[in-house]
Motif scaffolding. Structure first.
Motif, PDB file in Angstrom:
ATOM      1  N   MET A 347      75.477 -18.421  30.267  1.00 40.06           N
ATOM      2  CA  MET A 347      74.087 -17.997  30.472  1.00 40.06           C
ATOM      3  C   MET A 347      73.112 -19.103  30.089  1.00 40.06           C
ATOM      4  O   MET A 347      73.467 -20.062  29.408  1.00 40.06           O
ATOM      5  CB  MET A 347      73.785 -16.740  29.654  1.00 40.06           C
ATOM      6  N   THR A 348      71.878 -18.940  30.496  1.00 43.20           N
ATOM      7  CA  THR A 348      70.838 -19.912  30.172  1.00 43.20           C
ATOM      8  C   THR A 348      70.336 -19.710  28.742  1.00 43.20           C
ATOM      9  O   THR A 348      70.636 -18.698  28.088  1.00 43.20           O
ATOM     10  CB  THR A 348      69.647 -19.786  31.128  1.00 43.20           C
ATOM     11  N   LEU A 355      68.509 -11.665  24.959  1.00 47.09           N
ATOM     12  CA  LEU A 355      69.519 -10.629  25.215  1.00 47.09           C
ATOM     13  C   LEU A 355      69.409  -9.417  24.282  1.00 47.09           C
ATOM     14  O   LEU A 355      69.483  -8.271  24.744  1.00 47.09           O
ATOM     15  CB  LEU A 355      70.922 -11.251  25.125  1.00 47.09           C
ATOM     16  N   PRO A 356      69.210  -9.608  22.970  1.00 40.66           N
ATOM     17  CA  PRO A 356      69.148  -8.424  22.095  1.00 40.66           C
ATOM     18  C   PRO A 356      67.843  -7.643  22.196  1.00 40.66           C
ATOM     19  O   PRO A 356      67.758  -6.519  21.700  1.00 40.66           O
ATOM     20  CB  PRO A 356      69.290  -9.028  20.680  1.00 40.66           C
ATOM     21  N   VAL A 357      66.800  -8.234  22.814  1.00 39.87           N
ATOM     22  CA  VAL A 357      65.480  -7.587  22.805  1.00 39.87           C
ATOM     23  C   VAL A 357      64.921  -7.434  24.217  1.00 39.87           C
ATOM     24  O   VAL A 357      63.703  -7.492  24.428  1.00 39.87           O
ATOM     25  CB  VAL A 357      64.481  -8.384  21.922  1.00 39.87           C
ATOM     26  N   GLN A 392      68.251 -24.092  31.343  1.00 44.87           N
ATOM     27  CA  GLN A 392      69.473 -24.872  31.171  1.00 44.87           C
ATOM     28  C   GLN A 392      70.549 -24.001  30.543  1.00 44.87           C
ATOM     29  O   GLN A 392      70.277 -23.161  29.678  1.00 44.87           O
ATOM     30  CB  GLN A 392      69.214 -26.088  30.279  1.00 44.87           C
ATOM     31  N   ALA A 393      71.798 -24.178  30.997  1.00 38.32           N
ATOM     32  CA  ALA A 393      72.912 -23.411  30.437  1.00 38.32           C
ATOM     33  C   ALA A 393      73.085 -23.766  28.966  1.00 38.32           C
ATOM     34  O   ALA A 393      73.067 -24.937  28.589  1.00 38.32           O
ATOM     35  CB  ALA A 393      74.197 -23.697  31.200  1.00 38.32           C
ATOM     36  N   ILE A 394      73.258 -22.755  28.136  1.00 40.71           N
ATOM     37  CA  ILE A 394      73.375 -22.971  26.689  1.00 40.71           C
ATOM     38  C   ILE A 394      74.594 -23.823  26.347  1.00 40.71           C
ATOM     39  O   ILE A 394      74.593 -24.593  25.390  1.00 40.71           O
ATOM     40  CB  ILE A 394      73.428 -21.616  25.948  1.00 40.71           C
ATOM     41  N   LYS A 404      69.939 -23.777  16.873  1.00 46.19           N
ATOM     42  CA  LYS A 404      68.501 -23.482  16.871  1.00 46.19           C
ATOM     43  C   LYS A 404      68.188 -22.297  17.785  1.00 46.19           C
ATOM     44  O   LYS A 404      67.327 -21.461  17.466  1.00 46.19           O
ATOM     45  CB  LYS A 404      67.714 -24.711  17.306  1.00 46.19           C
ATOM     46  N   VAL A 405      68.896 -22.214  18.916  1.00 48.44           N
ATOM     47  CA  VAL A 405      68.702 -21.073  19.820  1.00 48.44           C
ATOM     48  C   VAL A 405      69.189 -19.793  19.158  1.00 48.44           C
ATOM     49  O   VAL A 405      68.564 -18.732  19.301  1.00 48.44           O
ATOM     50  CB  VAL A 405      69.430 -21.321  21.161  1.00 48.44           C
TER      51      VAL A 405
END
Length: 503
Positions: A347-348, A355-357, A392-394, A404-405
Motif C-alpha cells: 500500500m501507499t 487505515l485505522p481512522v 509512494q509505496a511504503i 516515521k509513518v
C-alpha cells in the motif's frame, strides 16, 4: 589483500540516484563498518553486492578480477553472503534444515542422509563455537539464536565476505557479546565483515575502518582509531545531532493513564504483572530476551488473551482488550516488527497512515479524498518523512522513514497512551533522536508512554521510571534517579520472586 573493490557504482530508480559514483574497498579479515542516515544508500549497495539489484554503471572486482553479480546465487558462489536485518529463516524448519536451505542435501540411496547432514552441521557449529540447539525449529529460537543460525548458514558456503545488516537489533548487551565473539573468530580465519549498524558503540568497538554514505554517495572512508562519534555524525548528516532535553520530573499525584493489576496470560508469557503509567510520564520496561517484554505490551493492547488480572485506561476498566477497542480508548501500539505488524508494504504511505481512522474521512457515499490527502501530507511534513509523495509505496522507503509513518499513523488516532516496542530499532542516529523528542513532546502534552528497548542505556536515557522483567514477571520498579546499568542487570539475572520497589 583487497577482497572486494568497487568503483564508479551508479544505481538509478526513475529520476532518483540511489547510488552515485560510489567507490569502496574491503580487505580479507577486516571489519569494515558502513554507516549513514536512513535513505543514504546502504541497503541499495548491499542488494547490488548480493545480486538482488543490478548496477547501472561501474565495476566490481573480486580478488583482483572483474566480476558480474547478476543474481543472489552468483553472489553466494563467489563467497559473498548476507545476514539481513529481517531474518530469512523457515519458521517450521529445524536448525539443521535451515542450514541446508538452498543447498544439496547429502543423500543415501533415494533418501536424505540425515546423519551426514547433522554431522556436517555439528562440525561447523563446533568450529565456530556456536552454542545453539539445532534440533529446535526456527520459530522456537530466540533472536540471538536466529542470528547465529543465519551466520552458520552463510559459513556453510565457504563465505569470504559476510555482510551483517543491523545484526544486534533486538539483542541485549549480553546477547550481543556472543555475536561479537563469533565475529572475532571469523575475522581471525580471514573472513571479511561488512558491518552495517546505527549503533555507534559497536562500530567503534568492532571496526577497523568506517565508510560513510550520504544521499547515495560515499562521503569518506576513515580509520576507526582516528575518528570519533561527533565527526561521523557530521559526515553522515552534515549537521550536528540535536540531543533531546531532559524532562522535568512527573508528579506522583498525576492521574494514571494506565493501571495494570496482576495481569497474566493463558500461555504463561505474562505472570502477575502490576504496573502503572501516569499522565506525562515515560515508563521504561527492560528485560533479557524471553523475559516477556513484547508479550506484556501485546496483552495490554489486546493481541493476547489474559487469563487473569485487570487493565484500566484513564480510570476506565477494560473488560476484554482488543486492538479495535484499544484504538477507540486512545491506546496505540508501535510494534517491534513494523513490516509484519504495522505496515501493509504493497500500500501507499497515505493508505497505511489512514487505515485505522478511515471513518474520519468517510462521507455518506465516498471517501473525502482531499481532506485525507491534506492531513497525510501535513503529518509527512511534521514527521520529516523523506519520500516522493504520499502515493509512494511504503515498501520503497528506508526503515527510518517507514518508522516515521508508523508514528504518524499512531498520532492520527489522537492517543493518550503509547505502547512502544523497540521503537528505535535499526534507525539512524538522527531518527532515533527525533523519535525520542517526539515521545517526550507527547508526554509533555499529557500522554503516557510505555517504552520497551533492548538497549538498556536508551531506557535509562528516556524513562522517568522503569520496570524490570525477569522470567515473565516484574521483579523491580525503579525511579530513574541515579540508576546504573549494573543495578538493572542485577535484577535481570536474579531469580527472586515478587516485586521490589526502590525510590
Amino acid at each position: 589483500m583487497t577482497l572486494l573493490k568497487v568503483a564508479g557504482l551508479n544505481k538509478v530508480f526513475g529520476q532518483h540516484y540511489a547510488l552515485s559514483d560510489v567507490s569502496f574497498e574491503i580487505a580479507a579479515g577486516e571489519v569494515h563498518a558502513l554507516v549513514g542516515e536512513n535513505g543514504a544508500g546502504k541497503s541499495t549497495f548491499i542488494k547490488i553486492m548480493t545480486g538482488v539489484y543490478s548496477l547501472d554503471s561501474g565495476t566490481i572486482e573480486w580478488k583482483g578480477q572483474k566480476v558480474d553479480i547478476p543474481n543472489p546465487g552468483a553472489s553466494r558462489k563467489i563467497g559473498i553472503n548476507v545476514v539481513h536485518q529481517d531474518r530469512h529463516l523457515v519458521p517450521s524448519f529445524t536448525g539443521y534444515e535451515n542450514l541446508f536451505v538452498g543447498l544439496d542435501y547429502p543423500t543415501r540411496g533415494v533418501g536424505v542422509n540425515w546423519k551426514a547432514m547433522k554431522r556436517r552441521a555439528e562440525q561447523l557449529r563446533s568450529d565456530f563455537g556456536v552454542e545453539i540447539d539445532l534440533n529446535k525449529t526456527a520459530d522456537r529460537m530466540s533472536p540471538p539464536e536466529k542470528t547465529m543460525l543465519e551466520i552458520l548458514r552463510a559459513m556453510m558456503l565457504e563465505c569470504q565476505l559476510l555482510i551483517l545488516d543491523e545484526p544486534t537489533a533486538s539483542l541485549t548487551d549480553q546477547e550481543a557479546e556472543k555475536l561479537f565473539a563469533l565475529i572475532g573468530r571469523l575475522t581471525a580465519q580471514g573472513t571479511a565483515i561488512l558491518y552495517v549498524s546505527h549503533r555507534m558503540d559497536e562500530i567503534f568497538r568492532l571496526s577497523d575502518r568506517i565508510t560513510v554514505f550520504r544521499n547515495g554517495q560515499r562521503v569518506d572512508t576513515v580509520n576507526t582509531a582516528e575518528t570519533d562519534k561527533e565527526q561521523l555524525i557530521r559526515l553522515m548528516s552534515n549537521a550536528e545531532v540535536k540531543k533531546s532535553q531532559k524532562r522535568a520530573t512527573v508528579k506522583s499525584a498525576a492521574d494514571k493513564v494506565l493501571e495494570v493489576d496482576r495481569l497474566s496470560t493463558k500461555d504463561g508469557k505474562v505472570r502477575d504483572a502490576s504496573l502503572n503509567v501516569r499522565k506525562g510520564e515515560i515508563v521504561g520496561i527492560f528485560g533479557l530476551a524471553g523475559a516477556g517484554r513484547t508479550e506484556l505490551l501485546e496483552t495490554i493492547y489486546g493481541l493476547r488473551s489474559p487469563s487473569g488480572g485487570s487493565i484500566a485506561v484513564s480510570g476506565r476498566a477494560v473488560k476484554a482488550p482488543a486492538p479495535r477497542s484499544s484504538i477507540e480508548n486512545g491506546v496505540v501500539l508501535i510494534p517491534e516488527e513494523r513490516k509484519r505488524d504495522a505496515l501493509v508494504l504493497g500500500m501507499t504511505i497515505r493508505e497505511n497512515m489512514t487505515l485505522p481512522v478511515l471513518k474520519r474521512f468517510s462521507g455518506m457515499l465516498k471517501l473525502r479524498a482531499r481532506r485525507e490527502r491534506d492531513e497525510v501530507n501535513a503529518w509527512m511534513k511534521e514527521m520529516n518523512v523523506k519520500a516522493a509523495g504520499s502515493e509512494q509505496a511504503i515498501g520503497q522507503l528506508s526503515g527510518g522513514n517507514q518508522q516515521k509513518v508508523v508514528f504518524a499513523k499512531a498520532l492520527l488516532s489522537d492517543p493518550v497512551l503509547f505502547l512502544c516496542d523497540e521503537p528505535t530499532q535499526a534507525v539512524d542516529v538522527m531518527t532515533r533522536e527525533e523519535i525520542h523528542r517526539l515521545l517526550k513532546a507527547q508526554a509533555d502534552k499529557g500522554c503516557g508512554v510505555l517504552f520497551v528497548s533492548s538497549d538498556l542505556q536508551e531506557v535509562l536515557d528516556i524513562a522517568d521510571r522503569l520496570y524490570v522483567l525477569h522470567d515473565s514477571r516484574i521483579v523491580a520498579e525503579l525511579d530513574n534517579d541515579g540508576v546504573t546499568p549494573e543495578q538493572v542487570l542485577g535484577y535481570c539475572y536474579s531469580h527472586g520472586k515478587g516485586s521490589e520497589q526502590h525510590g
